[in-house]
Scaffold this motif. Structure first.
Motif, PDB file in Angstrom:
ATOM      1  N   ARG A 297       0.860  -1.189   0.000  1.00  0.00           N
ATOM      2  CA  ARG A 297       0.000   0.000   0.000  1.00  0.00           C
ATOM      3  C   ARG A 297       0.893   1.235   0.000  1.00  0.00           C
ATOM      4  O   ARG A 297       1.861   1.321   0.770  1.00  0.00           O
ATOM      5  CB  ARG A 297      -0.858  -0.055   1.266  1.00  0.00           C
ATOM      6  CG  ARG A 297      -1.956   0.928   1.332  1.00  0.00           C
ATOM      7  CD  ARG A 297      -2.918   0.498   2.438  1.00  0.00           C
ATOM      8  NE  ARG A 297      -3.735   1.616   2.844  1.00  0.00           N
ATOM      9  CZ  ARG A 297      -3.402   2.473   3.790  1.00  0.00           C
ATOM     10  NH1 ARG A 297      -2.278   2.335   4.460  1.00  0.00           N
ATOM     11  NH2 ARG A 297      -4.207   3.469   4.087  1.00  0.00           N
ATOM     12  N   VAL A 298       0.582   2.185  -0.886  1.00  0.00           N
ATOM     13  CA  VAL A 298       1.332   3.453  -0.941  1.00  0.00           C
ATOM     14  C   VAL A 298       0.311   4.572  -0.764  1.00  0.00           C
ATOM     15  O   VAL A 298      -0.612   4.713  -1.579  1.00  0.00           O
ATOM     16  CB  VAL A 298       2.060   3.600  -2.308  1.00  0.00           C
ATOM     17  CG1 VAL A 298       2.744   4.953  -2.417  1.00  0.00           C
ATOM     18  CG2 VAL A 298       3.078   2.483  -2.496  1.00  0.00           C
ATOM     19  N   ILE A 343      -4.723  -4.374  -8.777  1.00  0.00           N
ATOM     20  CA  ILE A 343      -4.249  -3.079  -8.270  1.00  0.00           C
ATOM     21  C   ILE A 343      -5.429  -2.115  -8.237  1.00  0.00           C
ATOM     22  O   ILE A 343      -6.328  -2.197  -9.076  1.00  0.00           O
ATOM     23  CB  ILE A 343      -3.104  -2.544  -9.167  1.00  0.00           C
ATOM     24  CG1 ILE A 343      -2.508  -1.253  -8.590  1.00  0.00           C
ATOM     25  CG2 ILE A 343      -3.520  -2.323 -10.590  1.00  0.00           C
ATOM     26  CD1 ILE A 343      -1.160  -0.879  -9.196  1.00  0.00           C
ATOM     27  N   ARG A 344      -5.468  -1.229  -7.252  1.00  0.00           N
ATOM     28  CA  ARG A 344      -6.586  -0.293  -7.171  1.00  0.00           C
ATOM     29  C   ARG A 344      -6.118   1.045  -6.612  1.00  0.00           C
ATOM     30  O   ARG A 344      -5.053   1.153  -5.987  1.00  0.00           O
ATOM     31  CB  ARG A 344      -7.703  -0.860  -6.299  1.00  0.00           C
ATOM     32  CG  ARG A 344      -7.249  -1.272  -4.911  1.00  0.00           C
ATOM     33  CD  ARG A 344      -8.403  -1.746  -4.105  1.00  0.00           C
ATOM     34  NE  ARG A 344      -9.312  -0.646  -3.792  1.00  0.00           N
ATOM     35  CZ  ARG A 344     -10.500  -0.802  -3.254  1.00  0.00           C
ATOM     36  NH1 ARG A 344     -10.934  -2.014  -2.999  1.00  0.00           N
ATOM     37  NH2 ARG A 344     -11.255   0.232  -2.966  1.00  0.00           N
ATOM     38  N   ALA A 345      -6.940   2.047  -6.853  1.00  0.00           N
ATOM     39  CA  ALA A 345      -6.648   3.382  -6.326  1.00  0.00           C
ATOM     40  C   ALA A 345      -7.857   3.836  -5.530  1.00  0.00           C
ATOM     41  O   ALA A 345      -9.002   3.528  -5.888  1.00  0.00           O
ATOM     42  CB  ALA A 345      -6.405   4.338  -7.482  1.00  0.00           C
ATOM     43  N   ASP A 346      -7.610   4.525  -4.425  1.00  0.00           N
ATOM     44  CA  ASP A 346      -8.702   5.069  -3.608  1.00  0.00           C
ATOM     45  C   ASP A 346      -8.356   6.501  -3.253  1.00  0.00           C
ATOM     46  O   ASP A 346      -7.171   6.831  -3.078  1.00  0.00           O
ATOM     47  CB  ASP A 346      -8.851   4.289  -2.298  1.00  0.00           C
ATOM     48  CG  ASP A 346      -9.309   2.873  -2.553  1.00  0.00           C
ATOM     49  OD1 ASP A 346     -10.461   2.712  -2.962  1.00  0.00           O
ATOM     50  OD2 ASP A 346      -8.490   1.958  -2.381  1.00  0.00           O
ATOM     51  N   SER A 347      -9.392   7.292  -3.118  1.00  0.00           N
ATOM     52  CA  SER A 347      -9.121   8.658  -2.677  1.00  0.00           C
ATOM     53  C   SER A 347     -10.386   9.249  -2.072  1.00  0.00           C
ATOM     54  O   SER A 347     -11.453   9.210  -2.686  1.00  0.00           O
ATOM     55  CB  SER A 347      -8.681   9.492  -3.887  1.00  0.00           C
ATOM     56  OG  SER A 347      -8.323  10.772  -3.479  1.00  0.00           O
ATOM     57  N   GLN A 348     -10.246   9.734  -0.855  1.00  0.00           N
ATOM     58  CA  GLN A 348     -11.355  10.425  -0.189  1.00  0.00           C
ATOM     59  C   GLN A 348     -11.023  11.913  -0.183  1.00  0.00           C
ATOM     60  O   GLN A 348      -9.839  12.267  -0.113  1.00  0.00           O
ATOM     61  CB  GLN A 348     -11.493   9.932   1.259  1.00  0.00           C
ATOM     62  CG  GLN A 348     -11.837   8.463   1.395  1.00  0.00           C
ATOM     63  CD  GLN A 348     -13.137   8.108   0.703  1.00  0.00           C
ATOM     64  OE1 GLN A 348     -14.080   8.907   0.674  1.00  0.00           O
ATOM     65  NE2 GLN A 348     -13.207   6.923   0.107  1.00  0.00           N
ATOM     66  N   PRO A 349     -12.024  12.787  -0.248  1.00  0.00           N
ATOM     67  CA  PRO A 349     -11.727  14.223  -0.278  1.00  0.00           C
ATOM     68  C   PRO A 349     -10.789  14.631   0.864  1.00  0.00           C
ATOM     69  O   PRO A 349     -10.976  14.208   2.009  1.00  0.00           O
ATOM     70  CB  PRO A 349     -13.110  14.875  -0.125  1.00  0.00           C
ATOM     71  CG  PRO A 349     -14.068  13.833  -0.583  1.00  0.00           C
ATOM     72  CD  PRO A 349     -13.449  12.510  -0.313  1.00  0.00           C
ATOM     73  N   PHE A 355      -2.789   3.952  -3.263  1.00  0.00           N
ATOM     74  CA  PHE A 355      -2.703   2.914  -4.289  1.00  0.00           C
ATOM     75  C   PHE A 355      -2.293   1.619  -3.589  1.00  0.00           C
ATOM     76  O   PHE A 355      -1.394   1.640  -2.737  1.00  0.00           O
ATOM     77  CB  PHE A 355      -1.644   3.271  -5.340  1.00  0.00           C
ATOM     78  CG  PHE A 355      -2.119   4.325  -6.300  1.00  0.00           C
ATOM     79  CD1 PHE A 355      -2.618   3.990  -7.539  1.00  0.00           C
ATOM     80  CD2 PHE A 355      -2.080   5.659  -5.949  1.00  0.00           C
ATOM     81  CE1 PHE A 355      -3.079   4.954  -8.418  1.00  0.00           C
ATOM     82  CE2 PHE A 355      -2.538   6.637  -6.816  1.00  0.00           C
ATOM     83  CZ  PHE A 355      -3.039   6.288  -8.058  1.00  0.00           C
ATOM     84  N   SER A 356      -2.975   0.546  -3.915  1.00  0.00           N
ATOM     85  CA  SER A 356      -2.551  -0.719  -3.301  1.00  0.00           C
ATOM     86  C   SER A 356      -2.666  -1.845  -4.323  1.00  0.00           C
ATOM     87  O   SER A 356      -3.555  -1.829  -5.181  1.00  0.00           O
ATOM     88  CB  SER A 356      -3.392  -1.035  -2.069  1.00  0.00           C
ATOM     89  OG  SER A 356      -4.743  -0.987  -2.390  1.00  0.00           O
ATOM     90  N   PHE A 357      -1.729  -2.735  -4.221  1.00  0.00           N
ATOM     91  CA  PHE A 357      -1.848  -3.925  -5.080  1.00  0.00           C
ATOM     92  C   PHE A 357      -1.710  -5.170  -4.225  1.00  0.00           C
ATOM     93  O   PHE A 357      -1.029  -5.166  -3.197  1.00  0.00           O
ATOM     94  CB  PHE A 357      -0.845  -3.910  -6.246  1.00  0.00           C
ATOM     95  CG  PHE A 357       0.595  -3.955  -5.900  1.00  0.00           C
ATOM     96  CD1 PHE A 357       1.243  -5.162  -5.670  1.00  0.00           C
ATOM     97  CD2 PHE A 357       1.344  -2.784  -5.833  1.00  0.00           C
ATOM     98  CE1 PHE A 357       2.597  -5.204  -5.383  1.00  0.00           C
ATOM     99  CE2 PHE A 357       2.707  -2.812  -5.534  1.00  0.00           C
ATOM    100  CZ  PHE A 357       3.336  -4.023  -5.305  1.00  0.00           C
ATOM    101  N   SER A 358      -2.425  -6.204  -4.640  1.00  0.00           N
ATOM    102  CA  SER A 358      -2.349  -7.452  -3.881  1.00  0.00           C
ATOM    103  C   SER A 358      -1.894  -8.569  -4.811  1.00  0.00           C
ATOM    104  O   SER A 358      -2.198  -8.561  -6.009  1.00  0.00           O
ATOM    105  CB  SER A 358      -3.706  -7.789  -3.272  1.00  0.00           C
ATOM    106  OG  SER A 358      -4.599  -8.131  -4.285  1.00  0.00           O
ATOM    107  N   LEU A 359      -1.147  -9.492  -4.246  1.00  0.00           N
ATOM    108  CA  LEU A 359      -0.598 -10.614  -5.025  1.00  0.00           C
ATOM    109  C   LEU A 359      -0.902 -11.923  -4.303  1.00  0.00           C
ATOM    110  O   LEU A 359      -0.955 -11.935  -3.062  1.00  0.00           O
ATOM    111  CB  LEU A 359       0.923 -10.479  -5.142  1.00  0.00           C
ATOM    112  CG  LEU A 359       1.456  -9.262  -5.901  1.00  0.00           C
ATOM    113  CD1 LEU A 359       2.953  -9.120  -5.699  1.00  0.00           C
ATOM    114  CD2 LEU A 359       1.150  -9.402  -7.387  1.00  0.00           C
ATOM    115  N   PRO A 360      -1.086 -13.003  -5.053  1.00  0.00           N
ATOM    116  CA  PRO A 360      -1.311 -14.286  -4.374  1.00  0.00           C
ATOM    117  C   PRO A 360      -0.062 -14.675  -3.590  1.00  0.00           C
ATOM    118  O   PRO A 360       1.050 -14.448  -4.059  1.00  0.00           O
ATOM    119  CB  PRO A 360      -1.542 -15.274  -5.512  1.00  0.00           C
ATOM    120  CG  PRO A 360      -1.518 -14.497  -6.772  1.00  0.00           C
ATOM    121  CD  PRO A 360      -1.071 -13.117  -6.509  1.00  0.00           C
TER     122      PRO A 360
END
Ligand code: ADP
Length: 370
Positions: A297-298, A343-349, A355-360
């Motif tokens: 997670r970054v 991989i996904r991106a999230d942002s709250q005001p 940004f976080s990515f997950s791997l098996p």
């Protein structure tokens, strides 16, 4: 035998067999349905002829069967010979139907097969193009980081010089102090190792090579990326906060590609924070366990991402930067998906971007832990 003479030989064999059957059927007094043997001709034609050719051969066989019957039995047409002729014609009809069906199926299979081979070819080319693009992007990133990298290498080099000079001074004394000189030489050696490590990391990242999948300690991948970016993070006056799990999750992957993703995400965060100076920049980098996945997670406290842009970020050529290319995140996504992750991106005001990515997890993980 080359292709042409072989086809010719098959054709000759076909006509010779046809003529022989016609001759025996028409000019001998055998009370058997010799014309049934035309089925053989149709079977032989199945391999050599096209669908059209096969129809012609079947028609010829039927005509020859009828002709043979009329030539030899025109005086007493309604006899057992007529039944034999009809049996032969039926056999020819059924054999033709089966041969055509078989031929169509094998033609269709061949078509599917060549289509599959073509798709495979295109996929392989696409894969190569992706590797090339990822390599170009890594080099571009390294170009952007050249000032920090030069500094990173310069520091140990300067330290080596001053340690060597110190050692020289200890040795030049009227009574040489070997202990101090030895300590200075040890410092020089340790700095030389540090410089060599930095150079190795850069060389690995800029090397053009096919992906090499291996068992990886995910935290060491992130730590190596951070080591390369240490100077860059400092020069952006950003505070770095790391959260590492007690036991690092193991994943199976290509070290260089995964480092590329981490570096890309961190550089994006640094860029975002440098244009947004309401508060001191803070970058959180963490590695976590999440059920059967390992997560990186970054998070930054930059301006965040517009809700309407969230769905577009990973599309190729999407950028909000004046000089941006918009391919960094799309390469990150393809790398992560190639590793079976997401991989996904999230942002709250007003809460920056995450940004976080997950791997098996790989099978080597013996003890999941927080
Ligand atoms: P580029 O950096 O060339 O624009 P990327 O694919 O790396 O290409 O990024 C695409 C876009 O995603 C950026 O232009 C930016 O708008 C957005 N973005 C990426 N990371 C962040 C971040 N940490 N904070 C805010 N926006 C971001």
């Amino acid at each position: 035998m080359s292709g042409f003479p072989r086809a010719r030989a098959k054709c000759l064999a076909l006509w010779a067999t046809t003529s022989a059957i016609f001759f025996v059927d028409t000019f001998t007094e055998l009370n058997v349905a010799v014309a049934v043997l035309y089925v053989l001709v149709i079977m032989m034609a199945m391999d050599t002829c096209s669908i059209r050719g096969l129809r012609r051969v079947a028609l010829t066989c039927a005509v020859l069967t009828a002709a043979g019957f009329f030539v030899s039995h025109h005086e007493h047409p309604f006899s057992a010979a007529l039944a034999r002729c009809l049996v032969s014609l039926t056999a020819i009809g059924i054999a033709t139907w089966l041969a055509l069906k078989n031929r169509r199926t094998s033609d269709e299979l061949q078509k599917q097969f060549s289509l599959l081979a073509h798709t495979h070819d295109v996929e392989a080319q696409l894969h190569r193009a992706q590797i090339e693009l990822a390599h170009i992007c890594r080099n571009t990133t390294m170009g952007e980081l050249s000032a920090s990298i030069a500094h990173e290498v310069n520091q140990p080099l300067a330290a080596i010089t001053s340690s060597a000079e110190a050692a020289q001074r200890w040795l030049d004394r009227p009574v040489p102090d070997l202990k101090e000189a030895g300590a200075a030489i040890a410092r020089a050696a340790s700095n030389a190792r540090r410089a060599a490590e930095v150079i190795k990391r850069i060389r690995d990242l800029t090397r053009k090579s096919d992906p090499h999948y291996e068992e990886l300690d995910l935290q060491s991948v992130v730590a190596d990326s951070l080591a390369l970016l240490e100077r860059e993070i400092q020069s952006h006056q950003v505070r770095l906060l790391c959260t590492f799990a007690r036991h690092s999750p193991k994943v199976s992957g290509d070290r260089i590609q995964l480092q590329q993703v981490v570096i890309n995400l961190i550089i994006n965060s640094l860029h975002a924070m440098s244009g947004h100076r309401d508060s001191p920049g803070e970058l959180h980098v963490g590695v976590y366990w999440q059920e059967d996945r390992a997560v990186v997670r970054v998070h930054d406290n930059g301006p965040g991402i517009d809700q309407q842009h969230l769905a577009l970020l990973f599309d190729a050529f999407f950028t909000t930067k004046e000089d941006g290319m918009g391919i960094g995140l799309s390469i990150c996504r393809s790398i992560i998906e190639l590793h079976g992750g997401s991989i996904r991106a999230d942002s709250q005001p007003n809460q920056g971007a995450t940004f976080s990515f997950s791997l098996p997890l790989s099978t080597a993980n013996s003890q999941p832990s927080s």
